[in-house]
Every structure is written in C-alpha cells, then in structure tokens.
Design a protein around this motif. Structure first.
Motif, PDB file in Angstrom:
ATOM      1  N   ALA A  94      13.310  -1.534   7.456  1.00 34.31           N
ATOM      2  CA  ALA A  94      13.007  -0.909   8.822  1.00 34.31           C
ATOM      3  C   ALA A  94      14.526  -0.270   9.220  1.00 34.31           C
ATOM      4  O   ALA A  94      14.434   0.654   9.953  1.00 34.31           O
ATOM      5  CB  ALA A  94      12.612  -1.975   9.765  1.00 34.31           C
ATOM      6  N   VAL A  95      15.724  -0.941   8.888  1.00 36.31           N
ATOM      7  CA  VAL A  95      16.705  -0.356   9.271  1.00 36.31           C
ATOM      8  C   VAL A  95      17.512   0.807   8.560  1.00 36.31           C
ATOM      9  O   VAL A  95      17.782   1.781   9.102  1.00 36.31           O
ATOM     10  CB  VAL A  95      18.018  -1.595   9.244  1.00 36.31           C
ATOM     11  N   ARG A  96      17.115   0.837   7.381  1.00 39.99           N
ATOM     12  CA  ARG A  96      17.299   1.971   6.658  1.00 39.99           C
ATOM     13  C   ARG A  96      16.694   2.965   6.488  1.00 39.99           C
ATOM     14  O   ARG A  96      17.145   4.304   6.605  1.00 39.99           O
ATOM     15  CB  ARG A  96      17.491   1.317   4.819  1.00 39.99           C
ATOM     16  N   PHE A  97      15.296   3.065   6.688  1.00 41.55           N
ATOM     17  CA  PHE A  97      14.326   4.105   6.963  1.00 41.55           C
ATOM     18  C   PHE A  97      13.784   3.991   8.305  1.00 41.55           C
ATOM     19  O   PHE A  97      12.776   3.351   8.398  1.00 41.55           O
ATOM     20  CB  PHE A  97      13.410   4.008   5.748  1.00 41.55           C
ATOM     21  N   THR A  98      14.313   4.741   9.230  1.00 40.54           N
ATOM     22  CA  THR A  98      13.762   4.494  10.523  1.00 40.54           C
ATOM     23  C   THR A  98      12.491   5.256  10.793  1.00 40.54           C
ATOM     24  O   THR A  98      11.687   4.892  11.707  1.00 40.54           O
ATOM     25  CB  THR A  98      14.666   5.262  11.507  1.00 40.54           C
ATOM     26  N   PHE A  99      11.805   5.933   9.795  1.00 42.40           N
ATOM     27  CA  PHE A  99      10.512   6.686   9.882  1.00 42.40           C
ATOM     28  C   PHE A  99       9.381   5.410   9.675  1.00 42.40           C
ATOM     29  O   PHE A  99       8.298   5.715  10.014  1.00 42.40           O
ATOM     30  CB  PHE A  99      10.281   7.852   9.342  1.00 42.40           C
ATOM     31  N   ARG A 115       2.766  11.424   4.934  1.00 38.49           N
ATOM     32  CA  ARG A 115       2.393  10.073   5.392  1.00 38.49           C
ATOM     33  C   ARG A 115       2.367   9.011   4.279  1.00 38.49           C
ATOM     34  O   ARG A 115       1.761   9.263   3.296  1.00 38.49           O
ATOM     35  CB  ARG A 115       0.871  10.262   6.058  1.00 38.49           C
ATOM     36  N   VAL A 116       2.800   7.844   4.710  1.00 35.97           N
ATOM     37  CA  VAL A 116       2.884   6.770   3.926  1.00 35.97           C
ATOM     38  C   VAL A 116       1.897   5.545   4.224  1.00 35.97           C
ATOM     39  O   VAL A 116       1.866   5.122   5.322  1.00 35.97           O
ATOM     40  CB  VAL A 116       4.208   6.205   3.667  1.00 35.97           C
ATOM     41  N   ARG A 117       0.773   5.012   3.282  1.00 35.76           N
ATOM     42  CA  ARG A 117       0.231   4.069   3.751  1.00 35.76           C
ATOM     43  C   ARG A 117       0.283   3.107   2.492  1.00 35.76           C
ATOM     44  O   ARG A 117       0.457   3.169   1.623  1.00 35.76           O
ATOM     45  CB  ARG A 117      -1.524   4.510   3.748  1.00 35.76           C
ATOM     46  N   VAL A 118      -0.133   1.880   2.891  1.00 38.99           N
ATOM     47  CA  VAL A 118      -0.129   0.656   2.020  1.00 38.99           C
ATOM     48  C   VAL A 118      -1.745   0.707   1.751  1.00 38.99           C
ATOM     49  O   VAL A 118      -2.476   0.549   2.639  1.00 38.99           O
ATOM     50  CB  VAL A 118       0.125  -0.528   2.334  1.00 38.99           C
ATOM     51  N   HIS A 119      -2.305   0.435   0.527  1.00 42.42           N
ATOM     52  CA  HIS A 119      -3.499   0.384   0.408  1.00 42.42           C
ATOM     53  C   HIS A 119      -4.002  -0.936  -0.847  1.00 42.42           C
ATOM     54  O   HIS A 119      -3.262  -0.721  -1.781  1.00 42.42           O
ATOM     55  CB  HIS A 119      -4.176   1.693  -0.646  1.00 42.42           C
ATOM     56  N   ILE A 120      -4.795  -1.693  -0.352  1.00 41.15           N
ATOM     57  CA  ILE A 120      -5.286  -2.772  -0.916  1.00 41.15           C
ATOM     58  C   ILE A 120      -6.666  -2.303  -1.631  1.00 41.15           C
ATOM     59  O   ILE A 120      -7.715  -2.025  -0.816  1.00 41.15           O
ATOM     60  CB  ILE A 120      -5.524  -4.210  -0.207  1.00 41.15           C
ATOM     61  N   PRO A 121      -6.959  -1.917  -2.820  1.00 45.48           N
ATOM     62  CA  PRO A 121      -8.115  -1.514  -3.305  1.00 45.48           C
ATOM     63  C   PRO A 121      -9.308  -2.038  -3.048  1.00 45.48           C
ATOM     64  O   PRO A 121      -9.381  -3.162  -3.062  1.00 45.48           O
ATOM     65  CB  PRO A 121      -7.967  -0.984  -4.618  1.00 45.48           C
ATOM     66  N   ASP A 149       9.230  14.327   7.018  1.00 43.84           N
ATOM     67  CA  ASP A 149       9.213  15.489   6.599  1.00 43.84           C
ATOM     68  C   ASP A 149      10.157  15.492   5.349  1.00 43.84           C
ATOM     69  O   ASP A 149      10.479  16.908   4.709  1.00 43.84           O
ATOM     70  CB  ASP A 149       9.358  16.430   7.439  1.00 43.84           C
ATOM     71  N   ASP A 150      10.739  14.504   5.182  1.00 44.60           N
ATOM     72  CA  ASP A 150      12.101  14.568   4.360  1.00 44.60           C
ATOM     73  C   ASP A 150      11.586  14.044   2.851  1.00 44.60           C
ATOM     74  O   ASP A 150      11.487  12.794   2.830  1.00 44.60           O
ATOM     75  CB  ASP A 150      13.227  13.948   4.761  1.00 44.60           C
ATOM     76  N   LEU A 151      11.164  14.887   2.114  1.00 40.75           N
ATOM     77  CA  LEU A 151      10.894  14.279   0.490  1.00 40.75           C
ATOM     78  C   LEU A 151      11.761  13.276  -0.085  1.00 40.75           C
ATOM     79  O   LEU A 151      11.294  12.039  -0.646  1.00 40.75           O
ATOM     80  CB  LEU A 151      10.615  15.525  -0.264  1.00 40.75           C
ATOM     81  N   GLY A 152      13.012  13.704   0.118  1.00 37.12           N
ATOM     82  CA  GLY A 152      14.217  12.808  -0.345  1.00 37.12           C
ATOM     83  C   GLY A 152      14.074  11.213   0.232  1.00 37.12           C
ATOM     84  O   GLY A 152      14.046  10.362  -0.644  1.00 37.12           O
ATOM     85  N   SER A 153      14.058  11.418   1.407  1.00 33.60           N
ATOM     86  CA  SER A 153      14.007  10.013   2.317  1.00 33.60           C
ATOM     87  C   SER A 153      12.741   9.324   1.882  1.00 33.60           C
ATOM     88  O   SER A 153      12.776   7.854   1.622  1.00 33.60           O
ATOM     89  CB  SER A 153      13.946  10.218   3.780  1.00 33.60           C
TER      90      SER A 153
END
Length: 226
Positions: A109-114, A64-70, A87-91
C-alpha cells in the motif's frame, strides 16, 4: 474500437498484447500468466494469494487489477474484488510482481498508492479470509434475506470453516478457498422450513430438497465426501 484501443495502449500493442507485455516487463515464466477465458483482453496471473486479473479499460487508459478466487469452472462464478487501477504499465507490473512475491500488504500500500487494499485483503494476509467473509455477509444489509440461513450454517463448527459466498440468492460453501475444483455446495432457502441443496461440480448432480432438521448433516456429508 480496435484503433481506439491501440491509441490508448500503444506499448501493449507493440509488445503483441497484454500477456506478452506483462511477461516481458515482469519476466514471468511460462504458465504463470495466461489470457482469462472467455476471450477478453484480461489476463490472469497465478499467485499464492489468489489469482490476479488485469483488465484494461476500453474508454480510457486504465489497467484495473482484481483478485479472483475461481469457481468450479469459469462458467461458475467465483469470488472477485478490485484492488485498484493505474494507467502506468510499469507500475502495474511491479505491483503484480510484488504481490506474487508475497510482499506484505502494508508495504504494498505504501509502495503502490493506486492499490486499494481493504479489510478482506488484510484478512487474506493474516490467514483469516473465511472468518472475515462470514462477518461481512452476516452484517451486510444487501444480504439480509440470507441472514437466517447464514446464521444457521455459521452456527455449525464444521460448516463455519467453509468459505461462503452468495450466488443467485443461494449460499455457496466451498471447502478450499483457493481451489476452484474444491468440494462445494449451493444452499437455497425455500420457506424457512425447507431447503434445496446441489453439490457443485458433481456429474449429474441436481437440486435436492432437504428438511430443516437434516440440513446440517446433509451438508457436512456432501462437503466431506471424497
């Protein structure tokens, strides 16, 4: 749980953990990626567009990817929003590297559809995250109780340039969105005529009761005090 985690993430285990796995795959230099405190399986990647956190799920293979402003410290909440999962570490690593390199969000957004790049991400790219955040809070039914205070603060030409968030029913104003140690103040409305204000991160600072007619001047002084 540890055996289950190894079964879900054998590539991460083989690399010695998520930090070395991402460093190895993305060839990121030392100091640009580190474990997220407190001790968790998440990692943090420093970028010019905020801190990216990568948090592996425990019940299924999912990064899971998040953006964090501390916040001022890791004990004080910052501002975080999810931007997708895979689920793809490479992507994942490719997306993190592209984000860090400043690839425009529409191309990401186009390159990484997730990836799920919402309106705030677009405002971040346009250099308008503060105005977008004000608009979101002032239109959110969830924060209706804070609307009067938010409107009062936003009406001031200086305070509307501060980045606002809601923390435990109080409005937090931060001078610099991307600096966790930036000057900050929390404002809590008591009854519409009285407010409590605390300067976040100032040693010995405590809540101070401030009358309505003094609130704006008090906040201006607190947030501009060097």
């Amino acid at each position: 749980m540890e055996t289950h985690w190894r079964d879900l993430y054998p590539d991460v285990t083989a690399a010695g953990g998520l930090v070395p796995a991402i460093k190895e795959a993305a060839k990121l230099s030392e100091g640009e990626i580190w474990p997220a405190p407190p001790a968790t399986d998440a990692v943090i990647v420093e970028t010019a567009r905020g801190l990216l956190s990568v948090d592996p799920a425990t019940e299924e293979r999912l990064f899971r990817v998040r953006v964090h402003i501390p916040g001022f410290t890791w004990d004080i909440p910052g501002f975080t929003w999810g931007i997708g999962s895979t689920d793809d570490l490479g992507s994942l690593v490719e997306a993190v590297a592209a984000w860090r390199e400043g690839v425009p969000f529409d191309k990401l957004a186009v390159r990484f559809t997730f990836l799920e790049l919402d309106e705030f991400a677009g405002a971040l790219e346009r250099g308008e995250p503060t105005s977008a955040q004000w608009a979101d809070l002032l239109s959110s039914e969830f924060h209706r109780r804070q609307w009067n205070l938010l409107r009062r603060l936003h009406a001031d030409e200086v305070l509307r340039d501060m980045f606002p968030t809601i923390s435990h029913s109080a409005v937090r104003l931060r001078v610099d969105l991307f600096d966790g140690a930036s000057r900050q103040a929390l404002v809590h409305e008591l009854d519409g005529e009285r407010y409590e204000v605390v300067r976040v991160g100032v040693p010995g600072a405590d809540w101070v009761e401030v009358p309505t007619d003094e609130l704006i001047a008090y906040l201006r002084a607190a947030l501009n005090d060097r």
